[in-house]
Design a protein around this motif. Structure first.
Motif, PDB file in Angstrom:
ATOM      1  N   LEU A   1      29.086  34.525  31.926  1.00 14.17           N
ATOM      2  CA  LEU A   1      30.166  35.376  31.601  1.00 14.17           C
ATOM      3  C   LEU A   1      29.965  36.703  32.411  1.00 14.17           C
ATOM      4  O   LEU A   1      31.086  37.033  33.102  1.00 14.17           O
ATOM      5  CB  LEU A   1      30.238  35.912  30.043  1.00 14.17           C
ATOM      6  N   PHE A   2      28.934  37.376  32.269  1.00 13.79           N
ATOM      7  CA  PHE A   2      28.771  38.536  33.365  1.00 13.79           C
ATOM      8  C   PHE A   2      28.963  38.292  34.762  1.00 13.79           C
ATOM      9  O   PHE A   2      29.163  39.248  35.433  1.00 13.79           O
ATOM     10  CB  PHE A   2      27.560  39.206  32.622  1.00 13.79           C
ATOM     11  N   ASN A   3      28.241  37.127  35.102  1.00 11.33           N
ATOM     12  CA  ASN A   3      28.392  37.071  36.670  1.00 11.33           C
ATOM     13  C   ASN A   3      29.830  36.905  37.194  1.00 11.33           C
ATOM     14  O   ASN A   3      30.205  37.373  38.233  1.00 11.33           O
ATOM     15  CB  ASN A   3      27.514  35.646  37.120  1.00 11.33           C
ATOM     16  N   VAL A   4      30.589  36.251  36.332  1.00 11.76           N
ATOM     17  CA  VAL A   4      32.050  36.392  36.595  1.00 11.76           C
ATOM     18  C   VAL A   4      32.434  37.503  36.489  1.00 11.76           C
ATOM     19  O   VAL A   4      33.278  37.960  37.489  1.00 11.76           O
ATOM     20  CB  VAL A   4      32.689  35.041  35.567  1.00 11.76           C
ATOM     21  N   ILE A   5      32.438  38.319  35.459  1.00 10.16           N
ATOM     22  CA  ILE A   5      32.953  39.727  35.478  1.00 10.16           C
ATOM     23  C   ILE A   5      32.421  40.500  36.747  1.00 10.16           C
ATOM     24  O   ILE A   5      33.397  41.342  37.196  1.00 10.16           O
ATOM     25  CB  ILE A   5      32.507  40.082  34.145  1.00 10.16           C
ATOM     26  N   LEU A   6      31.079  40.423  37.063  1.00  9.11           N
ATOM     27  CA  LEU A   6      30.888  41.221  38.247  1.00  9.11           C
ATOM     28  C   LEU A   6      31.471  40.913  39.630  1.00  9.11           C
ATOM     29  O   LEU A   6      31.545  41.718  40.405  1.00  9.11           O
ATOM     30  CB  LEU A   6      29.320  41.148  38.203  1.00  9.11           C
ATOM     31  N   ALA A   7      31.647  39.550  39.663  1.00 12.30           N
ATOM     32  CA  ALA A   7      32.308  39.146  40.849  1.00 12.30           C
ATOM     33  C   ALA A   7      33.933  39.157  41.137  1.00 12.30           C
ATOM     34  O   ALA A   7      34.331  39.513  42.057  1.00 12.30           O
ATOM     35  CB  ALA A   7      31.891  37.632  41.055  1.00 12.30           C
ATOM     36  N   TYR A   8      34.395  39.304  39.776  1.00 11.65           N
ATOM     37  CA  TYR A   8      35.822  39.788  39.690  1.00 11.65           C
ATOM     38  C   TYR A   8      36.721  38.970  40.763  1.00 11.65           C
ATOM     39  O   TYR A   8      37.823  39.737  40.955  1.00 11.65           O
ATOM     40  CB  TYR A   8      36.246  41.282  39.487  1.00 11.65           C
ATOM     41  N   GLY A   9      36.511  37.860  41.046  1.00 11.38           N
ATOM     42  CA  GLY A   9      37.593  37.140  42.310  1.00 11.38           C
ATOM     43  C   GLY A   9      37.156  37.713  43.454  1.00 11.38           C
ATOM     44  O   GLY A   9      38.065  36.901  44.245  1.00 11.38           O
ATOM     45  N   MET A  10      36.407  38.593  43.908  1.00 11.04           N
ATOM     46  CA  MET A  10      36.492  38.905  45.108  1.00 11.04           C
ATOM     47  C   MET A  10      35.964  38.155  46.308  1.00 11.04           C
ATOM     48  O   MET A  10      36.315  37.975  47.446  1.00 11.04           O
ATOM     49  CB  MET A  10      35.480  40.277  45.073  1.00 11.04           C
ATOM     50  N   GLU A  11      35.143  36.981  45.923  1.00 14.43           N
ATOM     51  CA  GLU A  11      34.495  36.003  46.632  1.00 14.43           C
ATOM     52  C   GLU A  11      35.626  34.963  47.191  1.00 14.43           C
ATOM     53  O   GLU A  11      35.935  34.856  48.442  1.00 14.43           O
ATOM     54  CB  GLU A  11      33.302  35.168  46.044  1.00 14.43           C
ATOM     55  N   THR A  12      36.446  34.642  46.292  1.00 17.15           N
ATOM     56  CA  THR A  12      37.772  33.891  46.848  1.00 17.15           C
ATOM     57  C   THR A  12      38.787  34.540  47.488  1.00 17.15           C
ATOM     58  O   THR A  12      39.350  34.355  48.584  1.00 17.15           O
ATOM     59  CB  THR A  12      38.257  33.161  45.436  1.00 17.15           C
TER      60      THR A  12
ATOM     61  N   LYS B   1      45.450  44.657  47.972  1.00 18.89           N
ATOM     62  CA  LYS B   1      46.031  43.462  48.263  1.00 18.89           C
ATOM     63  C   LYS B   1      44.728  42.455  47.803  1.00 18.89           C
ATOM     64  O   LYS B   1      45.393  41.566  47.061  1.00 18.89           O
ATOM     65  CB  LYS B   1      46.288  43.121  49.942  1.00 18.89           C
ATOM     66  N   MET B   2      43.720  42.500  48.106  1.00 20.09           N
ATOM     67  CA  MET B   2      42.635  41.662  47.530  1.00 20.09           C
ATOM     68  C   MET B   2      42.590  41.719  46.166  1.00 20.09           C
ATOM     69  O   MET B   2      42.171  40.669  45.503  1.00 20.09           O
ATOM     70  CB  MET B   2      41.281  42.278  48.311  1.00 20.09           C
ATOM     71  N   MET B   3      42.677  42.868  45.491  1.00 19.69           N
ATOM     72  CA  MET B   3      42.521  42.864  44.087  1.00 19.69           C
ATOM     73  C   MET B   3      43.436  42.420  43.294  1.00 19.69           C
ATOM     74  O   MET B   3      43.334  41.501  42.361  1.00 19.69           O
ATOM     75  CB  MET B   3      42.418  44.374  43.525  1.00 19.69           C
ATOM     76  N   ARG B   4      44.761  42.288  44.039  1.00 18.92           N
ATOM     77  CA  ARG B   4      45.712  41.810  43.302  1.00 18.92           C
ATOM     78  C   ARG B   4      45.736  40.366  43.358  1.00 18.92           C
ATOM     79  O   ARG B   4      46.101  39.540  42.669  1.00 18.92           O
ATOM     80  CB  ARG B   4      47.088  41.972  44.073  1.00 18.92           C
ATOM     81  N   TYR B   5      45.047  39.994  44.546  1.00 16.90           N
ATOM     82  CA  TYR B   5      44.764  38.350  44.680  1.00 16.90           C
ATOM     83  C   TYR B   5      43.806  37.926  43.591  1.00 16.90           C
ATOM     84  O   TYR B   5      43.785  36.783  43.077  1.00 16.90           O
ATOM     85  CB  TYR B   5      44.592  37.956  46.118  1.00 16.90           C
ATOM     86  N   ALA B   6      42.711  38.669  43.595  1.00 17.06           N
ATOM     87  CA  ALA B   6      41.447  38.347  42.846  1.00 17.06           C
ATOM     88  C   ALA B   6      41.653  38.669  41.241  1.00 17.06           C
ATOM     89  O   ALA B   6      40.909  37.962  40.653  1.00 17.06           O
ATOM     90  CB  ALA B   6      40.329  39.416  43.351  1.00 17.06           C
ATOM     91  N   PHE B   7      42.539  39.567  40.932  1.00 17.57           N
ATOM     92  CA  PHE B   7      42.720  39.674  39.412  1.00 17.57           C
ATOM     93  C   PHE B   7      42.966  38.364  38.408  1.00 17.57           C
ATOM     94  O   PHE B   7      42.283  38.234  37.605  1.00 17.57           O
ATOM     95  CB  PHE B   7      43.426  40.801  39.118  1.00 17.57           C
ATOM     96  N   PRO B   8      43.899  37.599  39.028  1.00 18.81           N
ATOM     97  CA  PRO B   8      44.103  36.324  38.345  1.00 18.81           C
ATOM     98  C   PRO B   8      42.847  35.436  38.327  1.00 18.81           C
ATOM     99  O   PRO B   8      42.772  34.667  37.513  1.00 18.81           O
ATOM    100  CB  PRO B   8      45.379  35.641  39.012  1.00 18.81           C
ATOM    101  N   ILE B   9      42.126  35.440  39.582  1.00 17.28           N
ATOM    102  CA  ILE B   9      40.994  34.540  39.713  1.00 17.28           C
ATOM    103  C   ILE B   9      39.972  35.112  38.662  1.00 17.28           C
ATOM    104  O   ILE B   9      39.225  34.266  38.058  1.00 17.28           O
ATOM    105  CB  ILE B   9      40.558  34.603  41.134  1.00 17.28           C
TER     106      ILE B   9
END
Length: 486
Positions: free
Chosen positions: A56-67, A226-234
């Motif tokens: 769970l915390f690994n996902v939160i700390l990455a917050y979709g930025m990789e994709t 722009k990246m955060m708007r893309y990443a937030f749903p991820i």
């Protein structure tokens, strides 16, 4: 066909980077479930519960930025700006989390019912793992899978080696040498498991650290938004996925009587690991196809390749499902030697099929990533997570961990179907549903017969496997010959 050849090459190498480390880590299951290492099934339940929070915390700390990094690296002309912006963003958020987590570690330990000494180690591991997200993504996007694979394998080799040293050999060495006696602590086994993880993560960051000296630390606020708007749903989708993947152990701990909860979690988690073979395949495939999806999005008729990719995934996934089910009772002896854990073997076909559905979902998800409609991924994942929570709350008090396995299968199946339904509307891909359906029905039906009707009857099981592979060969022989020639 050349594009598919490139995909298979990348998937094979990423498969090595995923399969070999996971297989090495799978040996830890045998080690951790050994009676001489962890005294009881409940102790392994403790370790499994902590690693559930890890996910769970690994996902939160990455917050979709990789994709988001993959998407914008292929989309933007100034690639150095994408690298710098994403790196700076993750560095700031990672250290921010680290400071806050250390400040409130007492409260965190109390809230999630984990010892504070474990929390301290976990916080450090999470920080180190977060700092290598973009360096690893950079290797993938620049098609350096071999280097990626070597570093990943080294990480797990160090982890495995330290586990063996700290859990098996240190105690004996301490009785012979005062030097090792000063290091060894009795009843410290769970700590040793996380110390080994911490050292492996630290070495990985040290190897990847030159990346930070090579890049330009340029931060674009416009690009970051722009990246955060893309990443937030991820991120939302990732949190939902982590709920689907690991929250069952947390709920088992909460909903079952205290005297049996950790034991049930231990049995469930150990047998869950036998689904690793499907998870390894699906993960390796996803690592290969994610950059492929984006890089081929602007080619002529990419939908045709996307459709073919899913067919191949279903073929291989079906074969893995049936093979693991047929030989499940042999695998349990090899990987889970302690019979105290075997009570939960009932869940193995269910979890294998659930992870198969999840892999199909990841293949189908190309449509919302390519069209920048990642919010649909979040919607589908949130629905799946809510369904998982509802089914777990309903079924765990009735049938314990069997309810968790059933909930996982239902959630992933419905997510798969929803992704296909919306994909037809927004980005139609000509999937061969008749062929895919045939392979799915055959593999699921034969797996059910093998495990629940002819369990441990290897003559019947192997015969079913041969029949399935024969049907696949007859149906795909022309494509197989073309691939082999190339």
């Amino acid at each position: 066909m050349s594009a598919l050849k490139s995909l298979f090459k990348q998937t094979f190498i990423y498969g090595l980077a995923t399969v070999l480390p996971r297989m090495l880590s799978f040996l830890l299951v045998r080690l951790h479930t050994d009676e001489s290492v962890l005294e009881s099934v409940a102790d392994y339940g403790d370790v499994s519960l902590i690693y559930s929070y890890f996910v769970l915390f690994n996902v939160i700390l990455a917050y979709g930025m990789e994709t988001a990094f993959f998407r914008f690296y292929n989309k933007e002309k100034e690639k150095s700006k994408v690298v710098g912006t994403s790196s700076i963003s993750l560095i700031i958020t990672s250290f921010g989390f680290f400071v806050l987590a250390l400040m409130f570690k007492n409260q965190i330990a109390s809230f999630i019912d984990i010892k504070e000494e474990y929390i301290h180690l976990v916080i450090w591991i999470l920080l180190l793992d977060a700092l290598v997200i973009i360096p690893f993504a950079w290797l993938r996007v620049n098609l350096k899978p071999l280097k990626y694979a070597i570093i990943k394998i080294l990480n797990v080799a160090i982890n495995l080696g330290l586990n063996l040293f700290l859990l098996l050999w240190l105690k004996d060495l301490a009785s012979e040498s005062s030097v090792f006696a000063a290091i060894y602590k009795p009843n410290f086994e769970v700590n040793y498991i996380f110390i080994a993880n911490l050292v492996a993560s630290a070495v990985t960051l040290l190897i990847m650290f030159p990346f930070y000296f090579k890049i330009k630390f340029t931060f674009s606020k416009v690009l970051w938004k722009k990246m955060m708007r893309y990443a937030f749903p991820i991120l939302i989708a990732g949190v939902a996925f982590s709920i689907n993947e690991t929250f069952d152990r947390i709920l088992l701990n909460s909903l079952l009587p205290e005297d049996v909860a950790k034991t049930e979690i231990g049995m469930y988690s150990a047998c869950y690991k036998l689904a690793l073979f499907m998870t390894l395949f699906a993960t390796a495939y996803r690592l290969g196809i994610e950059p492929f999806f984006f890089s081929h999005a602007k080619t002529e008729n990419p939908q045709k390749n996307y459709a073919r990719i899913l067919e191949y995934f279903v073929i291989f996934g079906s074969a893995i499902l049936l093979t693991v089910v047929v030989f499940a009772d042999l695998l349990k002896v090899i990987f889970i030697g302690n019979e105290a854990y075997w009570k939960a073997m009932w869940i193995v076909p269910v979890i294998l099929l659930a992870n198969f559905c999840l892999g199909i979902y990841h293949n189908l998800s190309v449509w919302y990533k390519i069209t920048d409609k990642t919010k649909f991924g979040a919607y589908i994942s949130i629905f799946g997570a809510l369904l998982t929570l509802f089914l777990n709350f309903w079924l765990i008090p009735i049938i314990s961990y069997k309810g968790s396995a059933i909930a996982t299968l239902i959630a992933y199946s419905i997510m798969m179907l929803l992704s296909y339904y919306f994909g037809r509307k927004y980005y139609p891909i000509p999937y061969n549903l008749k062929k895919i359906g045939l392979y799915l029905i055959l593999s699921i039906g034969l797996s059910g017969l093998s495990f629940y009707q002819f369990r441990s009857n290897y003559i019947m099981g192997i015969s079913m496997l041969i029949v399935f592979l024969g049907i696949v060969y007859i149906s795909e022989r022309n494509q197989i010959k073309q691939l082999l020639k190339r």
